[in-house]
Design a protein around this motif. Structure first.
Motif, PDB file in Angstrom:
ATOM      1  N   PRO A 246       0.729  -1.317   0.038  1.00  0.00           N
ATOM      2  CA  PRO A 246       0.061  -0.055  -0.133  1.00  0.00           C
ATOM      3  C   PRO A 246       0.874   1.120  -0.006  1.00  0.00           C
ATOM      4  CG  PRO A 246       0.077  -0.880   2.237  1.00  0.00           C
ATOM      5  CD  PRO A 246       0.768  -1.806   1.342  1.00  0.00           C
ATOM      6  N   TYR A 247       1.720   1.536  -0.903  1.00  0.00           N
ATOM      7  CA  TYR A 247       2.367   2.774  -1.097  1.00  0.00           C
ATOM      8  C   TYR A 247       2.163   2.992  -2.565  1.00  0.00           C
ATOM      9  CZ  TYR A 247       4.509   0.994   3.349  1.00  0.00           C
ATOM     10  OH  TYR A 247       4.692   0.754   4.296  1.00  0.00           O
ATOM     11  N   ALA A 248       2.004   4.391  -2.683  1.00  0.00           N
ATOM     12  CA  ALA A 248       1.808   5.395  -3.988  1.00  0.00           C
ATOM     13  C   ALA A 248       3.147   5.794  -4.500  1.00  0.00           C
ATOM     14  CB  ALA A 248       0.671   6.004  -4.101  1.00  0.00           C
ATOM     15  N   PHE A 249       3.652   5.661  -5.360  1.00  0.00           N
ATOM     16  CA  PHE A 249       4.731   6.665  -5.908  1.00  0.00           C
ATOM     17  C   PHE A 249       4.288   7.688  -7.066  1.00  0.00           C
ATOM     18  CE2 PHE A 249       6.346   2.663  -4.484  1.00  0.00           C
ATOM     19  CZ  PHE A 249       7.458   2.797  -3.683  1.00  0.00           C
ATOM     20  N   MET A 250       4.681   8.915  -6.752  1.00  0.00           N
ATOM     21  CA  MET A 250       4.261   9.913  -7.544  1.00  0.00           C
ATOM     22  C   MET A 250       5.343  10.763  -8.174  1.00  0.00           C
ATOM     23  SD  MET A 250       0.772  10.759  -5.450  1.00  0.00           S
ATOM     24  CE  MET A 250       1.699   9.993  -3.962  1.00  0.00           C
ATOM     25  N   GLY A 251       5.278  11.045  -9.581  1.00  0.00           N
ATOM     26  CA  GLY A 251       6.427  11.722 -10.205  1.00  0.00           C
ATOM     27  C   GLY A 251       6.326  13.179 -10.544  1.00  0.00           C
ATOM     28  N   SER A 252       7.273  14.131 -10.331  1.00  0.00           N
ATOM     29  CA  SER A 252       7.114  15.582 -10.308  1.00  0.00           C
ATOM     30  C   SER A 252       7.581  16.203 -11.790  1.00  0.00           C
ATOM     31  CB  SER A 252       8.144  16.054  -9.221  1.00  0.00           C
ATOM     32  OG  SER A 252       8.057  17.572  -9.297  1.00  0.00           O
ATOM     33  N   ARG A 253       6.755  16.960 -12.368  1.00  0.00           N
ATOM     34  CA  ARG A 253       7.430  17.837 -13.450  1.00  0.00           C
ATOM     35  C   ARG A 253       8.154  18.934 -13.091  1.00  0.00           C
ATOM     36  NH1 ARG A 253       3.012  20.406 -14.791  1.00  0.00           N
ATOM     37  NH2 ARG A 253       1.482  19.559 -13.303  1.00  0.00           N
ATOM     38  N   ALA A 254       8.444  19.179 -11.871  1.00  0.00           N
ATOM     39  CA  ALA A 254       9.410  20.259 -11.577  1.00  0.00           C
ATOM     40  C   ALA A 254      10.787  19.959 -11.527  1.00  0.00           C
ATOM     41  CB  ALA A 254       8.979  20.580  -9.774  1.00  0.00           C
TER      42      ALA A 254
ATOM     43  N   GLY B  95      12.024  16.192 -11.705  1.00  0.00           N
ATOM     44  CA  GLY B  95      11.837  14.725 -11.714  1.00  0.00           C
ATOM     45  C   GLY B  95      11.948  13.797 -10.626  1.00  0.00           C
ATOM     46  N   ALA B  96      11.603  14.600  -9.466  1.00  0.00           N
ATOM     47  CA  ALA B  96      11.707  13.632  -8.111  1.00  0.00           C
ATOM     48  C   ALA B  96      10.529  12.782  -8.056  1.00  0.00           C
ATOM     49  CB  ALA B  96      11.495  14.741  -7.007  1.00  0.00           C
ATOM     50  N   VAL B  97      10.600  11.673  -7.142  1.00  0.00           N
ATOM     51  CA  VAL B  97       9.487  10.834  -6.881  1.00  0.00           C
ATOM     52  C   VAL B  97       9.388  10.656  -5.324  1.00  0.00           C
ATOM     53  CG1 VAL B  97       8.941   8.278  -6.748  1.00  0.00           C
ATOM     54  CG2 VAL B  97      10.381   9.228  -8.657  1.00  0.00           C
ATOM     55  N   TYR B  98       8.071  10.952  -5.134  1.00  0.00           N
ATOM     56  CA  TYR B  98       7.300  11.039  -3.873  1.00  0.00           C
ATOM     57  C   TYR B  98       6.743   9.574  -3.306  1.00  0.00           C
ATOM     58  CZ  TYR B  98       4.728  12.842   0.331  1.00  0.00           C
ATOM     59  OH  TYR B  98       4.329  13.263   1.579  1.00  0.00           O
ATOM     60  N   ARG B  99       6.949   9.007  -2.237  1.00  0.00           N
ATOM     61  CA  ARG B  99       6.229   7.848  -2.064  1.00  0.00           C
ATOM     62  C   ARG B  99       5.283   8.078  -0.532  1.00  0.00           C
ATOM     63  NH1 ARG B  99       8.377   2.472   1.166  1.00  0.00           N
ATOM     64  NH2 ARG B  99       8.019   3.554   2.852  1.00  0.00           N
ATOM     65  N   ALA B 100       4.185   7.784  -0.794  1.00  0.00           N
ATOM     66  CA  ALA B 100       3.017   7.876   0.062  1.00  0.00           C
ATOM     67  C   ALA B 100       2.430   6.481   0.660  1.00  0.00           C
ATOM     68  CB  ALA B 100       1.814   8.974  -0.374  1.00  0.00           C
ATOM     69  N   ASP B 101       2.091   6.360   1.744  1.00  0.00           N
ATOM     70  CA  ASP B 101       1.609   5.257   2.695  1.00  0.00           C
ATOM     71  C   ASP B 101       0.062   5.581   2.432  1.00  0.00           C
ATOM     72  OD1 ASP B 101       0.428   3.578   4.351  1.00  0.00           O
ATOM     73  OD2 ASP B 101       2.308   3.453   5.666  1.00  0.00           O
TER      74      ASP B 101
ATOM     75  N   THR C  64       0.689   9.764   4.652  1.00  0.00           N
ATOM     76  CA  THR C  64       1.750  10.598   4.842  1.00  0.00           C
ATOM     77  C   THR C  64       3.062   9.901   3.976  1.00  0.00           C
ATOM     78  OG1 THR C  64       2.469   8.988   6.464  1.00  0.00           O
ATOM     79  CG2 THR C  64       1.448  11.286   7.346  1.00  0.00           C
ATOM     80  N   GLY C  65       3.948  10.890   3.401  1.00  0.00           N
ATOM     81  CA  GLY C  65       5.071  10.419   2.741  1.00  0.00           C
ATOM     82  C   GLY C  65       6.308  11.199   2.700  1.00  0.00           C
ATOM     83  N   SER C  66       7.060  10.754   1.825  1.00  0.00           N
ATOM     84  CA  SER C  66       8.359  11.807   1.571  1.00  0.00           C
ATOM     85  C   SER C  66       8.885  11.381   0.236  1.00  0.00           C
ATOM     86  CB  SER C  66       9.330  11.238   2.664  1.00  0.00           C
ATOM     87  OG  SER C  66       9.539   9.905   2.703  1.00  0.00           O
ATOM     88  N   VAL C  67       9.909  12.351  -0.040  1.00  0.00           N
ATOM     89  CA  VAL C  67      10.326  12.308  -1.336  1.00  0.00           C
ATOM     90  C   VAL C  67      11.724  11.243  -1.310  1.00  0.00           C
ATOM     91  CG1 VAL C  67      12.050  13.182  -2.967  1.00  0.00           C
ATOM     92  CG2 VAL C  67      10.135  14.523  -1.865  1.00  0.00           C
ATOM     93  N   ILE C  68      11.782  10.144  -2.176  1.00  0.00           N
ATOM     94  CA  ILE C  68      12.873   9.020  -2.059  1.00  0.00           C
ATOM     95  C   ILE C  68      13.606   9.087  -3.198  1.00  0.00           C
ATOM     96  CG2 ILE C  68      10.930   7.379  -0.778  1.00  0.00           C
ATOM     97  CD1 ILE C  68      11.488   6.558  -4.185  1.00  0.00           C
ATOM     98  N   TYR C  69      13.065  10.115  -4.124  1.00  0.00           N
ATOM     99  CA  TYR C  69      14.258  10.288  -5.395  1.00  0.00           C
ATOM    100  C   TYR C  69      14.227  11.740  -5.444  1.00  0.00           C
ATOM    101  CZ  TYR C  69      16.078  10.423  -9.899  1.00  0.00           C
ATOM    102  OH  TYR C  69      16.933  10.940 -11.068  1.00  0.00           O
ATOM    103  N   ALA C  70      15.498  12.542  -5.324  1.00  0.00           N
ATOM    104  CA  ALA C  70      15.455  13.829  -5.437  1.00  0.00           C
ATOM    105  C   ALA C  70      15.258  14.372  -6.812  1.00  0.00           C
ATOM    106  CB  ALA C  70      16.625  14.485  -4.921  1.00  0.00           C
ATOM    107  N   GLY C  71      15.415  13.725  -7.764  1.00  0.00           N
ATOM    108  CA  GLY C  71      15.457  14.180  -9.040  1.00  0.00           C
ATOM    109  C   GLY C  71      16.834  15.043  -9.417  1.00  0.00           C
ATOM    110  N   GLU C  72      16.534  15.844 -10.250  1.00  0.00           N
ATOM    111  CA  GLU C  72      17.731  16.793 -10.730  1.00  0.00           C
ATOM    112  C   GLU C  72      17.256  17.867 -11.563  1.00  0.00           C
ATOM    113  OE1 GLU C  72      21.812  16.495 -13.514  1.00  0.00           O
ATOM    114  OE2 GLU C  72      20.620  15.104 -13.154  1.00  0.00           O
ATOM    115  N   THR C  73      17.644  19.051 -11.260  1.00  0.00           N
ATOM    116  CA  THR C  73      17.037  20.416 -11.947  1.00  0.00           C
ATOM    117  C   THR C  73      17.131  20.144 -13.472  1.00  0.00           C
ATOM    118  OG1 THR C  73      17.838  21.707 -10.367  1.00  0.00           O
ATOM    119  CG2 THR C  73      17.391  22.911 -12.332  1.00  0.00           C
ATOM    120  N   GLY C  74      16.297  20.476 -14.127  1.00  0.00           N
ATOM    121  CA  GLY C  74      16.095  20.082 -15.727  1.00  0.00           C
ATOM    122  C   GLY C  74      15.493  19.071 -16.243  1.00  0.00           C
TER     123      GLY C  74
END
Length: 314
Positions: free
Chosen positions: A63-71, A73-79, A84-94
């Motif tokens: 039961p964990y959702a992973f969501m991606g960012s257009r800002a 490229g980061a990935v957020y994992r939510a329980d 609640t959740g947190s960023v598990i992949y910080a991505g990179e500018t650009g």
């Protein structure tokens, strides 16, 4: 060590793996199970960080959702149980993460939008495993599905699909689209995609139409719609058995179709709307719930803009 891969040749598709090796992709809608009694107490709204610019969502067996960012490229994992959740992949500018899918081995496959990339990230450690440069940066790698031994990506600006080997190593296959496929210039075309119920082909949404695409040849057959003129603003696709959910982003609607056994027709059975929808783009299923991310394309896209995912009952 992070590996990088250059743009594939379209000839690489020739001689592809036999269809007998293909299996129905995890995450197509039947990869997890939870009782409605258990999920009924879970939150139906999951807040994301301000300015996250979410678009893609994927859920695996847990039961964990992973969501991606257009800002970035980061990935957020939510329980899903707590919201609640947190960023598990910080991505990179650009960089950008549009569609994404979680594999059974914990690897996430990320569609890199205008960057023309497919990235593979370890969901357990947040480590970038490898990057595939699928196209020149002027193309648009939009969404991804796992099917057989490949993660298949759409290119919204070209009539071609890309098959990235699952596991992070191997050669990319480029699959040019033909047959009934209509490529409209100066707009985004191919978007969401899922495997067919038999796991042998793909269903792709593009410019208001649904297509069945043969993985042996790239030949596309337009799926006849019953009860709907089109699937305008069609974005993410979710399939459970022969039920196909088409997320129509700017219409704030999910259209639910029943596929015939040969995937030649899709009959509209109902639509799902919700006052919380704010340009939902993609969805993922856990238990008896469909989780959708609000991309909020019609709202200011600033660092202070709020974003969320919402759950509706199937």
């Amino acid at each position: 060590m992070v590996r990088n891969h250059s743009t594939p040749s379209r000839r690489a598709f020739l001689g592809g793996a036999a269809l007998a090796t293909l299996t129905v992709a995890a995450g197509a809608g039947s990869a997890n199970a939870a009782s409605s009694k258990a999920t009924s107490a879970w939150p139906t709204e999951i807040p994301l960080p301000n300015g996250f610019l979410c678009e893609g969502i994927t859920i695996g067996r847990e039961p964990y959702a992973f969501m991606g960012s257009r800002a970035n490229g980061a990935v957020y994992r939510a329980d899903l149980r707590t919201g609640t959740g947190s960023v598990i992949y910080a991505g990179e500018t650009g960089t950008v993460t549009n569609g994404l899918k979680l594999d059974h081995d914990g690897l996430l496959y990320l569609a890199g939008a205008a960057g023309g990339t497919a990235r593979v990230v370890d969901s357990r450690t947040g480590r970038l495993v490898t990057t595939y440069q699928l196209t020149a940066p002027d193309q648009f790698i939009n969404d991804v599905v796992l099917l057989g031994d490949r993660a298949w990506f759409t290119d919204s600006r070209a009539a071609v699909l890309y098959g990235v080997p699952r596991g992070g190593t191997g050669e990319v296959r480029a699959l040019p689209l033909s047959g009934d496929w209509v490529q409209t210039p100066n707009t985004l075309n191919a978007n969401g995609l899922v495997g067919t119920p038999d796991g042998r082909n793909l269903i792709v949404v593009s410019s208001g139409k649904l297509y069945r695409v043969a993985l042996t040849s790239g030949a596309a057959t337009e799926i006849v719609l019953n009860g709907a003129a089109d699937v305008s603003t069609g974005d993410g696709l979710v399939r459970i058995g022969r039920t196909l959910y088409v997320v129509q982003n700017r219409l704030n609607t999910v259209s639910v179709f029943t596929l015939d056994s040969e995937v030649t027709t899709a009959t509209l059975s109902r639509t799902i709307t919700d006052p919380r929808f704010d340009v939902p783009t993609t969805g993922a299923v856990f238990g008896d719930r469909l989780y959708l991310v609000n991309a909020r394309f019609t709202s200011p896209q600033t660092p202070d803009t709020t974003f969320s995912a919402n759950a509706v009952t199937l």
